[in-house]
Structure formats: structure tokens, C-alpha cells
Scaffold this active site. Structure first.
Site, mmCIF file in Angstrom:
data_model
loop_
_atom_site.group_PDB
_atom_site.id
_atom_site.type_symbol
_atom_site.label_atom_id
_atom_site.label_comp_id
_atom_site.label_asym_id
_atom_site.label_seq_id
_atom_site.Cartn_x
_atom_site.Cartn_y
_atom_site.Cartn_z
ATOM 1 C CE LYS A 1 2.171 2.246 8.415
ATOM 2 N NZ LYS A 1 1.647 1.298 7.446
ATOM 3 C CB THR B 1 1.097 3.908 4.460
ATOM 4 O OG1 THR B 1 -0.097 4.134 3.722
ATOM 5 C CG2 THR B 1 1.631 5.235 4.979
ATOM 6 C CE LYS C 1 -1.584 7.327 3.681
ATOM 7 N NZ LYS C 1 -2.962 7.011 3.455
HETATM 8 P P1 NAD Z 1 -3.790 -5.350 7.150
HETATM 9 O O1 NAD Z 1 -2.990 -5.623 8.364
HETATM 10 O O2 NAD Z 1 -5.262 -5.651 7.146
HETATM 11 O O3 NAD Z 1 -3.154 -6.145 5.888
HETATM 12 C C1 NAD Z 1 -1.796 -6.408 5.728
HETATM 13 C C2 NAD Z 1 -1.673 -7.857 5.245
HETATM 14 O O4 NAD Z 1 -0.304 -8.153 4.976
HETATM 15 C C3 NAD Z 1 -2.140 -8.873 6.303
HETATM 16 O O5 NAD Z 1 -3.171 -9.684 5.756
HETATM 17 C C4 NAD Z 1 -0.880 -9.694 6.603
HETATM 18 O O6 NAD Z 1 -1.128 -11.059 6.872
HETATM 19 C C5 NAD Z 1 -0.101 -9.508 5.320
HETATM 20 N N1 NAD Z 1 1.337 -9.768 5.462
HETATM 21 C C6 NAD Z 1 2.167 -9.405 6.479
HETATM 22 N N2 NAD Z 1 3.422 -9.835 6.223
HETATM 23 C C7 NAD Z 1 3.375 -10.483 5.028
HETATM 24 C C8 NAD Z 1 4.357 -11.142 4.243
HETATM 25 N N3 NAD Z 1 5.632 -11.216 4.634
HETATM 26 N N4 NAD Z 1 3.960 -11.693 3.079
HETATM 27 C C9 NAD Z 1 2.664 -11.620 2.668
HETATM 28 N N5 NAD Z 1 1.695 -10.992 3.373
HETATM 29 C C10 NAD Z 1 2.054 -10.436 4.539
HETATM 30 O O7 NAD Z 1 -3.537 -3.826 6.780
HETATM 31 P P2 NAD Z 1 -4.374 -2.893 5.773
HETATM 32 O O8 NAD Z 1 -5.387 -2.130 6.554
HETATM 33 O O9 NAD Z 1 -4.788 -3.708 4.596
HETATM 34 O O10 NAD Z 1 -3.238 -1.844 5.354
HETATM 35 C C11 NAD Z 1 -2.225 -2.168 4.424
HETATM 36 C C12 NAD Z 1 -1.406 -0.910 4.143
HETATM 37 O O11 NAD Z 1 -2.259 0.122 3.658
HETATM 38 C C13 NAD Z 1 -0.727 -0.334 5.390
HETATM 39 O O12 NAD Z 1 0.534 0.127 5.017
HETATM 40 C C14 NAD Z 1 -1.646 0.803 5.804
HETATM 41 O O13 NAD Z 1 -0.964 1.828 6.492
HETATM 42 C C15 NAD Z 1 -2.138 1.284 4.459
HETATM 43 N N6 NAD Z 1 -3.435 1.972 4.490
HETATM 44 C C16 NAD Z 1 -4.477 1.458 5.221
HETATM 45 C C17 NAD Z 1 -5.700 2.134 5.230
HETATM 46 C C18 NAD Z 1 -6.868 1.603 6.022
HETATM 47 O O14 NAD Z 1 -7.842 2.363 6.214
HETATM 48 N N7 NAD Z 1 -6.842 0.349 6.481
HETATM 49 C C19 NAD Z 1 -5.851 3.317 4.503
HETATM 50 C C20 NAD Z 1 -4.793 3.790 3.724
HETATM 51 C C21 NAD Z 1 -3.581 3.097 3.739
#
Ligand code: NAD
EC number: 1.1.1.31
Length: 291
Positions: A237, A87, A162
Site C-alpha cells: 500500500k 496513511t 511517510k
Molecule cells: P484497520 O483496518 O484495522 O482499521 C481501520 C478502521 O476504520 C476499521 O476498524 C474500519 O471498520 C474503520 N472504518 C472504515 N471505514 C469507516 C468509516 N467510514 N467510518 C468509520 N470507521 C471506518 O487498519 P489499521 O491497521 O488500524 O490502519 C489504519 C491506518 O493506519 C491505515 O491508513 C494504515 O495504513 C495506517 N498504518 C497502519 C499501521 C499498522 O501496522 N497497522 C502502521 C502505520 C500506519
């Protein structure tokens, strides 16, 4: 399919695992998180992207997406699909898509709803922006990771859908919690309010499927001491992204703006970080109109 998967956090790990389980060849990379079962771990984003037919990113925000895009676009195969499921702000999504297209790639922005539970169960909903052709290529992957994918139009429109959805959700959550808190002060039983509203014109997904009052309506994070669920900071966010987009296109969204302010206060000053976004109800419960 040969898939590169970058960003194996709370959402990315189960999504990548489901793709591997379905028989796809998945190479994964994350700067911190370990690789899930069935996914071959590689040492860089570029290595995960090289030779892949589809590269999926699931990253925290638009800046990180731009950084990773700069690394992988030059090494991706011509014609490959760059499928970003994070997102992010609409502008970053459109800019990354422009760069990918200029390099002969097929970009899609495909943020999801359904949370970690949906990612694990393979029941996410994808909101997709990009070409019809790219959407068709990615369709079998959406079917593994989710239960529904809606093609919303050109690049950026997935992110637009979204943030519009989540702006409605944030505003509705606040309105519903306010109503429960008002009912308390009026001496109206919460169960009675639920019985009326859930079958009247005030009904909503929040009231009917995510009831924010403990012990009332369907089971929800309210029944589990407001453990997320969908954390308040993630709602903040998304509300901020909606207001950034509204600012950019000069759209008047006063309720979205107020919802962003209330979640900001809740997360940053009132102990809401780490709680479910429905914990707005105890917040309102503990406050008064005057001071
Ligand atoms: P998260 O923080 O658990 O995962 C993100 C991952 O990206 C982390 O493991 C981090 O180490 C990795 N990362 C950061 N920089 C990086 C790079 N340069 N190269 C490789 N990896 C890198 O977050 P999440 O909960 O998995 O969410 C991910 C996305 O999905 C976000 O944009 C969030 O808004 C969206 N989202 C989350 C949810 C939820 O319920 N968690 C629901 C819908 C959408």
C-alpha cells in the site's frame, strides 16, 4: 480535551484507549469495530465530531478519509483541529485540508510509524503536515500517543515524509533479502554476512534492527515464522502511494517502482499476503535467476 475518534481498528483502538487513560474525554465511532475501554461509543462520525476540540481519524485509505471528511467538516466547531493519522495519498490529504481550512478548521495530516505495538505502548512517531498553530494544539496528544512528532511543513508534508521513508524501507528490505539469498548460493554463512554488514557500509535499520534471516541478528518477525510485524500488503500500500505521488509530480523513482512491482507480485500471486514484509527472504531463497 474533548476528542472525537473515528476509525477504531488495529491502530485507532489502542490510540483512543491511551488518550482516554490520560484523562481526555473521547467519543469514538467505527462502522464495524467495537469501542475500546474508556471511550464513549456514539452512533455516527458526525456525532463523534460535534463539539470536539480535536477530531482524530485513523482510516484505511484516502477515499474513506474523503467520505468521512465530508460528513464531519460541516458539523465541527470553528477552530477545531482535524487530525488525520491514517496513511493516505498526498493529494487526498491536501484536498481534505483545503476543505477543512475553508470551513474555518485547523487541519493536520499526521501519519505514524511504529505499528500496532507502538500504538499500544504509546511510542508512535508522528510525521505532521499543517500549520504551526495546529501542531502546537495537538502536541499534548502526540505526547500521549507517541514518543516523537516531527513538524514537516504545510498540509500533505506528513504523508510525503511517510511515503518517502517507507519507499526507502521497502527498497532496503528487498536489497537486504537479495544479499542474504546471494550469500546462501555463494556458500557464505548468514551469521557471517550479518557480522560484516551490520558494522560495514551496507548496514541499515533492516539489517541491524529487523534482521530478515531467522536466528540471525536481533529478534524479529523472521524468528516467528514471518508473522507480522508489518504485513507485506501494508508495505505494498505504502509503495503504491509513493509511486502515485511520484507520478503526480513527475519524480523519477525506479527503485521504488521496482519495489512496488516485487511486493505486488509477492502479495497478489506468491502467497505473501498476511506474512511479514521481511518474508521476501524466503521468496528470494526459493527462486533462481533463470526460470
Ligand atoms: P484497520 O483496518 O484495522 O482499521 C481501520 C478502521 O476504520 C476499521 O476498524 C474500519 O471498520 C474503520 N472504518 C472504515 N471505514 C469507516 C468509516 N467510514 N467510518 C468509520 N470507521 C471506518 O487498519 P489499521 O491497521 O488500524 O490502519 C489504519 C491506518 O493506519 C491505515 O491508513 C494504515 O495504513 C495506517 N498504518 C497502519 C499501521 C499498522 O501496522 N497497522 C502502521 C502505520 C500506519
Amino acid at each position: 480535551m474533548k476528542i472525537g475518534f473515528i476509525g477504531l481498528g488495529n491502530m485507532g483502538a489502542p490510540m483512543a484507549r491511551n488518550l482516554a487513560r490520560a484523562g481526555h474525554e473521547v467519543k469514538g465511532f467505527d462502522i464495524a469495530a467495537p469501542c475500546p475501554e474508556g471511550v464513549e461509543c456514539v452512533g455516527s462520525a458526525a456525532e463523534a465530531a460535534k463539539g470536539a476540540e480535536v477530531v482524530i481519524t485513523m482510516l484505511p485509505d484516502g477515499n474513506i478519509l474523503r467520505q468521512v471528511a465530508a460528513e464531519i467538516i460541516p458539523v465541527m466547531e470553528k477552530g477545531a483541529v482535524f487530525l488525520d493519522c491514517s496513511t493516505v495519498d498526498v493529494e487526498s490529504a491536501r484536498e481534505v485540508a483545503r476543505q477543512a481550512e475553508a470551513a474555518g478548521l485547523r487541519p493536520l495530516d499526521a501519519p505514524v510509524s511504529g505499528g500496532v505495538g507502538g500504538a499500544e505502548a504509546g511510542t508512535l512517531t508522528f510525521m505532521v503536515g499543517g500549520s504551526e498553530e495546529a501542531f502546537e494544539i495537538a502536541k499534548p496528544l502526540f505526547e500521549v500517543m507517541g514518543k516523537k512528532a516531527v513538524h514537516c511543513g504545510p498540509s500533505g508534508n506528513g504523508q510525503a515524509a511517510k511515503i518517502c521513508n517507507n519507499m526507502i524501507l521497502g527498497v532496503t528490505m528487498i536489497a537486504t533479502c537479495e544479499a542474504f539469498a546471494l550469500a546462501d548460493r555463494l556458500g557464505l554463512d548468514r551469521q557471517k554476512l550479518y557480522d560484516v554488514v551490520s558494522t560495514s557500509s551496507g548496514y541499515s535499520w533492516v539489517m541491524n534492527a529487523y534482521t530478515p534471516a531467522p536466528g540471525v541478528g536481533v529478534p524479529s518477525p523472521a524468528d516467528n515464522d514471518y508473522k507480522p510485524g508489518f504485513a507485506a500488503e501494508l508495505m505494498l500500500k505504502d509503495l503504491r502511494l509513493s509511486q502515485q505521488a511520484a507520478e503526480a509530480v513527475d519524480a523519477d523513482t525506479p527503485m521504488g517502482q521496482r519495489a512496488a512491482e516485487l511486493y505486488e507480485a509477492f502479495v497478489e500471486r506468491e502467497g505473501g499476503r498476511g506474512r511479514d514484509f521481511s518474508a521476501m527472504l524466503p521468496r528470494f531463497e526459493s527462486r533462481r535467476r533463470r526460470g
